[in-house]
Design an enzyme around this catalytic site. Structure first.
Site, mmCIF file in Angstrom:
data_model
loop_
_atom_site.group_PDB
_atom_site.id
_atom_site.type_symbol
_atom_site.label_atom_id
_atom_site.label_comp_id
_atom_site.label_asym_id
_atom_site.label_seq_id
_atom_site.Cartn_x
_atom_site.Cartn_y
_atom_site.Cartn_z
ATOM 1 C CB CYS A 87 10.561 -7.670 -15.294
ATOM 2 S SG CYS A 87 11.914 -6.596 -15.848
ATOM 3 C CG PHE A 100 10.234 -2.021 -19.194
ATOM 4 C CD1 PHE A 100 9.823 -1.597 -17.943
ATOM 5 C CD2 PHE A 100 11.481 -1.591 -19.645
ATOM 6 C CE1 PHE A 100 10.618 -0.766 -17.149
ATOM 7 C CE2 PHE A 100 12.292 -0.762 -18.873
ATOM 8 C CZ PHE A 100 11.862 -0.359 -17.620
ATOM 9 C CG HIS A 157 7.451 -6.695 -10.135
ATOM 10 N ND1 HIS A 157 8.179 -7.709 -10.725
ATOM 11 C CD2 HIS A 157 7.736 -5.569 -10.857
ATOM 12 C CE1 HIS A 157 8.873 -7.219 -11.737
ATOM 13 N NE2 HIS A 157 8.628 -5.927 -11.847
ATOM 14 C CD GLU A 171 4.005 -5.512 -6.360
ATOM 15 O OE1 GLU A 171 5.113 -4.963 -6.475
ATOM 16 O OE2 GLU A 171 3.858 -6.760 -6.327
ATOM 17 C CG HIS A 173 14.273 -6.371 -11.426
ATOM 18 N ND1 HIS A 173 13.813 -7.612 -11.774
ATOM 19 C CD2 HIS A 173 13.372 -5.484 -11.934
ATOM 20 C CE1 HIS A 173 12.699 -7.500 -12.464
ATOM 21 N NE2 HIS A 173 12.406 -6.215 -12.567
ATOM 22 C CE LYS A 216 11.952 -8.027 -9.166
ATOM 23 N NZ LYS A 216 10.710 -8.710 -8.742
#
Length: 414
Positions: free
Chosen positions: A163, A400, A304, A315, A341, A336
């Site tokens: 991502c 990831f 994010h 975050e 996402h 998002k």
């Protein structure tokens, strides 16, 4: 002296619009692009919702005979690239083609083509598998096809960092121009994985929201106490990055300047972020160092913000580590919440949101922020867009595998 890099074109295919203007209008309005999955029967799936691209006609961008030879993620990428080229009014000629490159990635690539041909293999045997299956499936094909369609013969590659892919693509392309290896780069990401196997896989990993199947527009709720996972989206974003003097010579429109890029690795876990956002904080600090600015100069962060427990909490911690007390005065929002996402495309689509925020001096909201979480205690621009100074903005992407990428964009001043 470093070569300055500006943005002269943008293109978007997304769950909330297939043009930059529609995408931005819906972001500011807080109009969710999340709905029931229509591509397959979700009866047996814990998650039944996603941010699907709607109303996309590939033949608007690609000749009919070629459409079935391109996976959907590549179709989205080519469409976004053509939009960006049109906005930029950039012409590729034999004289400049070698100085114009492409750096567009995908987190997963052509999974749909792989699955369709695997089914053909099982049912009809190996001789019926398409000769186009491999070039449709491989993740570098967005960059490859864009270069073929446009005739761009400069540096060409394709990052894969889950991502964080599209933010890495923009950051790496920025550096390619900065060091003089190209004058123009098309950079971004594309994804089209709202598919049974991908939804099943993320469900098994317990990464997707499952508590809002009956209210899909409420499911993506970053930083809210009741968040229970992310919502898959799809689409593409492509930016035209251009060396400043090159852009000025041809009177190109300039939408902002890329001034900083940071990246780091968590070295911790395949899916979970490092505790307290340690890796994310290092990426943000590196972007600030690269930009040569102080934390207090940043006006807005596009987070994010996935709507997962770990990401949003860590975050937030990472932002506090980097920005100190200023973190509590710094608006942070997650688009998002509106788009879902977009995985490997997310960073590019969110970079477009940042550039539009700079252009309009409006911060897009985090929708569905209804119940404050004590561990997420910053200003998340809740539920309503906000007119505000947005001259320097940061965009975060984490993936990831522990990939962290961060870019900083600035309002253009000659």
């Amino acid at each position: 002296m470093k070569r300055r890099v500006v943005v002269t074109g943008m293109g978007v295919i997304s769950p909330v619009g297939n043009t930059v203007s529609t995408f931005w209008e819906n972001l500011v309005a807080g109009k969710s692009g999340i709905g029931p999955i229509t591509r397959f029967d979700t009866t047996d799936y814990p998650c039944k919702i996603a941010g699907e691209v709607k109303g996309f006609n590939p033949e608007d961008y690609i000749e009919k005979k070629d459409v079935r030879r391109l996976d959907r993620f590549t179709q989205y990428a080519v469409a976004a690239a053509k939009q960006a080229m049109e906005q930029s009014k950039l012409e590729i000629t034999p004289e400049n083609a070698g100085r114009i490159g492409v750096y567009v990635g995908s987190g997963i690539g052509g999974l749909e083509s792989l699955l369709e041909n695997h089914q053909i293999l099982l049912e009809k045997g190996p001789r019926r598998v398409s000769p186009f299956m491999i070039p449709m499936m491989i993740g570098d094909m967005a960059s490859g096809q864009i270069s073929i369609y446009l005739g761009a013969k400069g540096p060409n590659s394709s990052p894969i960092s889950a991502c964080a892919t599209a933010t890495n693509a923009i950051g790496d392309a920025f550096k390619i121009i900065e060091r003089g290896a190209a004058d123009v780069m098309l950079a971004g990401g594309a994804e089209a994985t709202v598919l049974p196997i991908a939804v099943a896989g993320f469900c098994s990993a317990k990464a997707l929201a499952t508590n809002f199947n009956d209210r899909p527009e409420k499911a993506s709720r970053p930083f809210d106490r009741d968040r229970d996972g992310f919502v898959m989206g799809e689409g593409a974003g492509v930016l035209i990055l251009e060396e400043l003097e090159h852009a000025k010579r041809r009177n190109a429109p300039i939408f902002g300047e890329v001034i900083g890029y940071g990246m780091s690795g968590d070295a911790y876990h395949i899916t979970q972020p490092a505790p307290e956002g340690e890796g994310a904080a290092r990426a943000m600090r590196e972007a600030l160092r690269d930009a040569g600015i102080q934390p207090e100069q940043v006006d807005y962060i596009n987070a994010h913000g996935t709507s997962t427990d770990f990401n949003d909490k860590f975050e937030t911690m990472a932002i506090k580590k980097v920005f100190g007390d200023y973190a509590y005065k710094l608006p942070v929002s997650s688009t998002k919440s509106v788009t879902g996402h977009l995985l490997g495309a997310a960073g590019a689509v969110e970079a477009v949101a940042c550039l539009k925020a700079i252009e309009n001096q409006i911060l897009p909201p985090t929708i569905n922020y209804e119940h404050p979480d004590p561990e997420c205690d910053l200003d998340y621009v809740p539920n309503q867009a906000r007119p505000a100074k947005a001259d320097i903005v940061m965009s975060n992407s984490f993936g990831f595998g522990g990939h962290n990428a961060c870019i900083i964009l600035r309002k253009y001043n000659d």
